[in-house]
Design an enzyme around this catalytic site. Structure first.
Site, PDB file in Angstrom:
ATOM      1  N   HIS A 179      -8.061  -4.346  -1.788  1.00 56.40           N
ATOM      2  CA  HIS A 179      -6.845  -3.774  -1.211  1.00 56.40           C
ATOM      3  C   HIS A 179      -6.390  -4.673  -0.076  1.00 56.40           C
ATOM      4  O   HIS A 179      -6.875  -4.576   1.052  1.00 56.40           O
ATOM      5  CB  HIS A 179      -7.114  -2.354  -0.719  1.00 56.40           C
ATOM      6  N   SER A 226       0.844  -1.193   0.000  1.00 54.26           N
ATOM      7  CA  SER A 226       0.000   0.000   0.000  1.00 54.26           C
ATOM      8  C   SER A 226       0.886   1.252   0.000  1.00 54.26           C
ATOM      9  O   SER A 226       1.709   1.416  -0.899  1.00 54.26           O
ATOM     10  CB  SER A 226      -0.969  -0.036   1.186  1.00 54.26           C
ATOM     11  N   ASP A 262      -9.589  -3.468  -6.428  1.00 57.57           N
ATOM     12  CA  ASP A 262      -9.052  -2.588  -5.385  1.00 57.57           C
ATOM     13  C   ASP A 262      -9.492  -1.148  -5.647  1.00 57.57           C
ATOM     14  O   ASP A 262      -9.056  -0.523  -6.609  1.00 57.57           O
ATOM     15  CB  ASP A 262      -7.524  -2.689  -5.391  1.00 57.57           C
TER      16      ASP A 262
END
Length: 448
Positions: free
Chosen positions: A421, A308, A392
């Protein structure tokens, strides 16, 4: 390109995905229903202009379901359903799988959301994605002409800050490694703050270095990550994203998150000189300075790994510091801030707001180009392994592929058609396996 099958992705998603998927899966199991949606090709990757389809099935036990209500809607993360030019509707359940045909004449990623409502019971939702020529997705804007000059000057200023680390021993159970809290002065308003671990019996110039970097949020550095690298025979450092103290009570980080670091991702976004990520990125270089000044560093491998926001930082480190030899970047954030300019969704943190005219705010748009991981990726010659989730919404797949396609070194993408995600266990394993392989391959012939 390395690809995982949709079947495997689905199995791993059920085990490790976000709570929303777990809750709907549990609900479906409780009522005996199984709802699935997937591309009609295992890897869910097609050429632009090629016919593709989502395949939907609803079963109960081993039998197809013929009652209840099934609806679907396809989107491209910006536009949805009929108003966006994509399929949307209600499908008849006749015991056969439902096919939803889709097509795109340009590189893109589409999602299909399916909702099944039983005659008695709550709705069950599923998502799947598929991609058209994703390795042809280009940057939404060019790299600024003075991008390299700007960051060269930032690194020059950083080099003027003396490297005087403060190491405080940290107790842990393994007597074969030594652990320290490390604070290193840096440019940008905060020090490098992390945990550093190394094998105690290592000889000089014998160890590779690995830097672990964090996703979004406000937290301490991770002693677990630091020791994992050291246990694998590396100089291993995990740094928090903000240069804040480590090992404090949870209340401390909550106060930071709700106070001085609240909405940090938008701080100073109207100027490249004040934008928050400038300091975060300089701490990457300073952390690598610290690792490579250790007498045990072998002078070869520097690895940066994160997911991320950490995945975005890994891309930045690879482009900003030529000492980096491998990056492992999971569902990277900080990518494609200017996506809307190219008629696609921006990546996290949606850094550029729209003005009253509906267009990107000019000052933020310009500043964002200097902290876009896509632009750093275009300078990255390190080897790379990345992951992307086709559903995502936090770090959209188009933003991840824009960065991946810009990378200059040997690279591998793990594409997950059913993943949002997320950083499931099999991706963590694939990343660390690649780290170990990189270290093994980099050893001099005499040492193998």
């Amino acid at each position: 390109m390395r690809r995982f099958s949709a079947l495997r992705s689905h199995a791993m998603l059920l085990a490790f995905a976000l709570p929303i998927f777990l809750s709907t899966a549990s609900l479906a199991a409780a009522e005996g229903y199984a709802v699935s949606v997937a591309a009609d090709r295992d890897d869910a990757i097609y050429d632009s202009g090629e016919a593709a389809a989502f395949v939907i099935s609803v079963t109960r036990g081993d039998q197809p379901v013929t009652d209840g209500k099934l609806t679907y809607v396809v989107d491209d993360f910006l536009r949805s359903g009929k108003s966006g030019g994509y399929p949307e509707g209600e499908a008849s359940l006749d015991g056969k799988p439902v096919r939803v045909a889709v097509k795109s004449d340009k590189p893109n990623v589409l999602r299909c959301q399916v909702t099944y409502t039983p005659a008695e019971g709550k709705p069950i939702r599923r998502l799947a994605g598929l991609a058209f020529s994703p390795t042809e997705i280009e940057p939404s804007m060019p790299v600024p002409d003075d991008f390299d000059a700007f960051w060269a000057d930032q690194k020059r200023q950083l080099a003027e800050v003396e490297i005087t680390p403060t190491l405080t021993p940290v107790e842990q159970k393994n007597n074969k490694i030594a652990c320290f809290d490390v604070q290193v002065p840096c440019l940008g308003g905060a020090p490098v703050s992390g945990y550093f671990a190394k094998p105690v019996a290592a000889e000089e110039k014998s160890l590779p270095a690995i830097l672990w970097v964090h996703g979004a949020g406000v937290r301490s550095s991770s002693l677990y990550a630091a020791t994992k690298g050291a246990n694998a025979g590396m100089l291993s450092m995990d740094i928090n994203a903000h240069g804040i103290p480590n090992g404090k009570p949870a209340e401390f980080y909550a106060q930071q998150s709700g106070g001085p670091l609240k909405n940090y991702r938008f701080a100073g976004r109207d100027s490249r000189d004040t934008i928050y990520f400038r300091g975060m990125f300089l701490r990457l270089v300073r952390a690598i300075d610290f690792l490579t000044m250790q007498p045990e560093w072998n002078g070869r491998e520097v690895i940066v790994i994160g997911h991320s926001q950490g995945g975005g930082q890994a891309l930045v480190a690879g482009g900003l510091d030529p000492r980096v030899t491998l990056i492992a970047s999971g569902v990277p954030a900080i990518c494609d801030h200017t996506g809307n300019v190219a008629d696609r969704v921006n990546g996290w943190p949606k850094l550029v707001p729209n003005g009253p005219d509906g267009k990107p705010e000019p000052a933020a748009l310009e500043a964002s180009r200097y902290v876009d991981s896509v632009n750093f990726a275009s300078r990255c010659k390190a080897d790379a392994i990345m992951s992307v989730g086709f559903v995502d919404v936090t770090c959209p797949p188009t933003s991840c592929y824009a960065a991946y396609n810009a990378l200059l070194g040997e690279k591998t993408m793990i594409s997950e058609p059913l993943m949002g995600h997320n950083a499931p266990k099999h991706i963590h394993k694939a990343f660390f396996d690649r780290v170990l392989q990189h270290v093994e391959q980099s050893q001099p012939a005499a040492a193998k």
